[in-house]
Design a protein around this motif. Structure first.
Motif, mmCIF file in Angstrom:
data_model
loop_
_atom_site.group_PDB
_atom_site.id
_atom_site.type_symbol
_atom_site.label_atom_id
_atom_site.label_comp_id
_atom_site.label_asym_id
_atom_site.label_seq_id
_atom_site.Cartn_x
_atom_site.Cartn_y
_atom_site.Cartn_z
ATOM 1 N N ILE A 47 0.832 -1.202 0.000
ATOM 2 C CA ILE A 47 0.000 0.000 0.000
ATOM 3 C C ILE A 47 0.870 1.257 0.000
ATOM 4 O O ILE A 47 0.533 2.270 -0.622
ATOM 5 C CB ILE A 47 -0.960 -0.003 1.202
ATOM 6 C CG1 ILE A 47 -1.987 -1.133 1.043
ATOM 7 C CG2 ILE A 47 -1.673 1.336 1.346
ATOM 8 C CD1 ILE A 47 -2.835 -1.046 -0.210
ATOM 9 N N VAL A 50 1.860 1.743 -3.613
ATOM 10 C CA VAL A 50 0.680 2.152 -4.394
ATOM 11 C C VAL A 50 0.356 3.614 -4.116
ATOM 12 O O VAL A 50 0.102 4.397 -5.035
ATOM 13 C CB VAL A 50 -0.530 1.251 -4.062
ATOM 14 C CG1 VAL A 50 -1.792 1.787 -4.740
ATOM 15 C CG2 VAL A 50 -0.275 -0.187 -4.494
ATOM 16 N N ARG A 51 0.378 4.002 -2.854
ATOM 17 C CA ARG A 51 0.076 5.389 -2.499
ATOM 18 C C ARG A 51 1.107 6.340 -3.090
ATOM 19 O O ARG A 51 0.762 7.414 -3.622
ATOM 20 C CB ARG A 51 0.026 5.541 -0.979
ATOM 21 C CG ARG A 51 -0.314 6.967 -0.534
ATOM 22 C CD ARG A 51 -0.375 7.097 0.970
ATOM 23 N NE ARG A 51 -1.573 6.448 1.518
ATOM 24 C CZ ARG A 51 -1.555 5.327 2.231
ATOM 25 N NH1 ARG A 51 -0.390 4.732 2.506
ATOM 26 N NH2 ARG A 51 -2.668 4.809 2.686
ATOM 27 N N ARG A 54 0.457 6.786 -6.801
ATOM 28 C CA ARG A 54 -0.723 7.606 -7.050
ATOM 29 C C ARG A 54 -0.429 9.083 -6.814
ATOM 30 O O ARG A 54 -0.794 9.952 -7.623
ATOM 31 C CB ARG A 54 -1.882 7.168 -6.159
ATOM 32 C CG ARG A 54 -3.212 7.849 -6.506
ATOM 33 C CD ARG A 54 -4.242 7.704 -5.402
ATOM 34 N NE ARG A 54 -3.830 8.396 -4.184
ATOM 35 C CZ ARG A 54 -4.627 8.632 -3.140
ATOM 36 N NH1 ARG A 54 -5.860 8.202 -3.163
ATOM 37 N NH2 ARG A 54 -4.169 9.254 -2.078
ATOM 38 N N VAL A 62 -3.814 -0.603 -10.460
ATOM 39 C CA VAL A 62 -2.815 -1.537 -9.950
ATOM 40 C C VAL A 62 -3.157 -2.933 -10.449
ATOM 41 O O VAL A 62 -4.303 -3.380 -10.334
ATOM 42 C CB VAL A 62 -2.778 -1.539 -8.413
ATOM 43 C CG1 VAL A 62 -1.775 -2.564 -7.897
ATOM 44 C CG2 VAL A 62 -2.444 -0.150 -7.878
ATOM 45 N N VAL A 78 -4.688 -5.908 0.662
ATOM 46 C CA VAL A 78 -4.134 -5.074 -0.406
ATOM 47 C C VAL A 78 -5.227 -4.652 -1.378
ATOM 48 O O VAL A 78 -5.318 -3.479 -1.773
ATOM 49 C CB VAL A 78 -3.010 -5.827 -1.150
ATOM 50 C CG1 VAL A 78 -2.512 -4.999 -2.337
ATOM 51 C CG2 VAL A 78 -1.858 -6.142 -0.211
ATOM 52 N N THR A 82 -6.537 -0.748 -1.610
ATOM 53 C CA THR A 82 -6.280 -0.083 -2.892
ATOM 54 C C THR A 82 -7.570 0.508 -3.455
ATOM 55 O O THR A 82 -7.586 1.639 -3.964
ATOM 56 C CB THR A 82 -5.670 -1.070 -3.899
ATOM 57 O OG1 THR A 82 -4.425 -1.555 -3.382
ATOM 58 C CG2 THR A 82 -5.429 -0.403 -5.244
ATOM 59 N N ARG A 83 -8.656 -0.232 -3.350
ATOM 60 C CA ARG A 83 -9.938 0.250 -3.860
ATOM 61 C C ARG A 83 -10.580 1.269 -2.927
ATOM 62 O O ARG A 83 -11.018 2.339 -3.367
ATOM 63 C CB ARG A 83 -10.894 -0.935 -4.064
ATOM 64 C CG ARG A 83 -10.718 -1.670 -5.379
ATOM 65 C CD ARG A 83 -11.158 -0.831 -6.577
ATOM 66 N NE ARG A 83 -12.550 -0.421 -6.452
ATOM 67 C CZ ARG A 83 -13.584 -1.126 -6.896
ATOM 68 N NH1 ARG A 83 -13.384 -2.294 -7.482
ATOM 69 N NH2 ARG A 83 -14.804 -0.678 -6.765
ATOM 70 N N VAL A 90 -8.376 -2.064 -9.628
ATOM 71 C CA VAL A 90 -7.605 -3.242 -9.242
ATOM 72 C C VAL A 90 -7.790 -4.363 -10.257
ATOM 73 O O VAL A 90 -8.916 -4.753 -10.559
ATOM 74 C CB VAL A 90 -8.010 -3.756 -7.843
ATOM 75 C CG1 VAL A 90 -7.273 -5.051 -7.517
ATOM 76 C CG2 VAL A 90 -7.727 -2.704 -6.776
#
Length: 300
Positions: A47, A50-51, A54, A62, A78, A82-83, A90
């Motif tokens: 995460i 991912v953050r 973004r 992702v 995860v 993410t969502r 996703v």
């Protein structure tokens, strides 16, 4: 850091290999011996990356893969974070083997489920695992019942190139939206199986013509090495694009910007998990290869 070195300001998708571990050992797997390695992202580390993508590069989606992502114990966390926390699309790439319970749990949060197949029936099972063909079709059927959009992936080899069209017709009956074709690359397990390489490139020409005239309702997408004009050698960052399609993180944190570099060790950028930042580690050549769009031959 990537922006400072390359000038790239937007990366649309993050391909996140959560772990090397897999319940298959496919003849052509690009991970090879790394399937035995324990490297993996924790949910918090995943995460964090991912953050970062973004916030710093406007990443919108992702794709979670491995190894086999469904054997990762923290996959649900995860996916949900993410969502729900980050509001990102996703996708999950899977072998589709015995994932019914977890797929049912995650279905409301998965935008696309991509299942790997290497041909029809025994052709697939000989490449992947006994029973994997029917397991994959069962997963595609369940996904359709759950309302999850699906796609399929196939690596084209000397054993299965004659089954591209049959597989496309079978998967479209299961409501699959796309069949994505990849060229076999001589890395990982494929190094030990040179017989899988398609020796005559004119076979690809015939395949492309068959796809053009097949009247398929499923979209068939060919990667750059299977396309008519082939793949560029290098796409250097100087004067290059400010926006790219993808970046891929392996379970160690190594970052690559083209599938041609996946499975190799020439990495200019790394995600430092403990520190939550991307660093630049120049290699001897420090060249940057960028992915180019796939070629679509048939569309819904």
């Amino acid at each position: 850091m990537i922006r400072d070195v390359t000038g790239i300001r937007k990366i649309r998708m993050l391909y996140l290999q959560l772990l090397y571990r897999c319940n298959f050992s496919c003849l052509h797997c690009f991970h090879g011996e790394r399937l035995k390695h324990a490297d993996a992202f924790t949910a918090e580390e995943a995460i964090g990356l991912v953050r970062l993508m973004r916030e710093d590069y406007g990443t919108e989606a992702v794709t979670l893969l491995g190894g086999e992502p469904f054997v990762h114990k923290e996959l649900p966390e995860v996916v949900l974070r993410t969502r729900q926390e980050l509001g990102m699309r996703v996708e999950i790439c899977t072998n589709g083997y015995r994932i019914e319970r977890r797929l049912t749990e995650l279905a409301p949060y998965v935008d696309l489920l991509r299942v790997s197949l290497e041909g029809v029936a025994t052709t697939n099972d000989a490449m992947r695992r006994q029973g994997s063909y029917h397991a994959a079709l069962s997963t595609l059927n369940l996904a359709r019942e759950l309302g999850v959009m699906t796609a399929a992936t196939m690596t084209v080899t000397s054993r299965n190139i004659g089954e591209v069209l049959p597989l496309a017709r079978i998967t479209q009956r299961f409501g699959v939206r796309q069949l994505k074709l990849h060229c076999l690359r001589p890395v990982g397990n494929a190094v030990r199986h040179p017989e899988l390489v398609v020796g005559d490139p004119t076979v690809y020409t015939r395949l492309r013509e068959e796809l053009r005239t097949a009247g398929l309702s499923i979209e068939v997408s060919l990667d750059e090495d299977l396309s008519e004009n082939g793949a560029p050698e290098i796409c250097a960052p100087t004067g290059g694009p400010r926006e790219i399609e993808r970046i891929e993180a392996d379970p160690r944190g190594a970052l690559t910007m083209s599938c041609k570099a996946v499975g190799k060790d020439a990495h200019a950028f790394w995600y430092e998990k403990a520190e939550g930042r991307i660093v630049h580690r120049p290699t001897a050549t420090d060249e940057l290869t960028l992915a180019v769009p796939d070629v679509v031959y048939a569309r819904v």
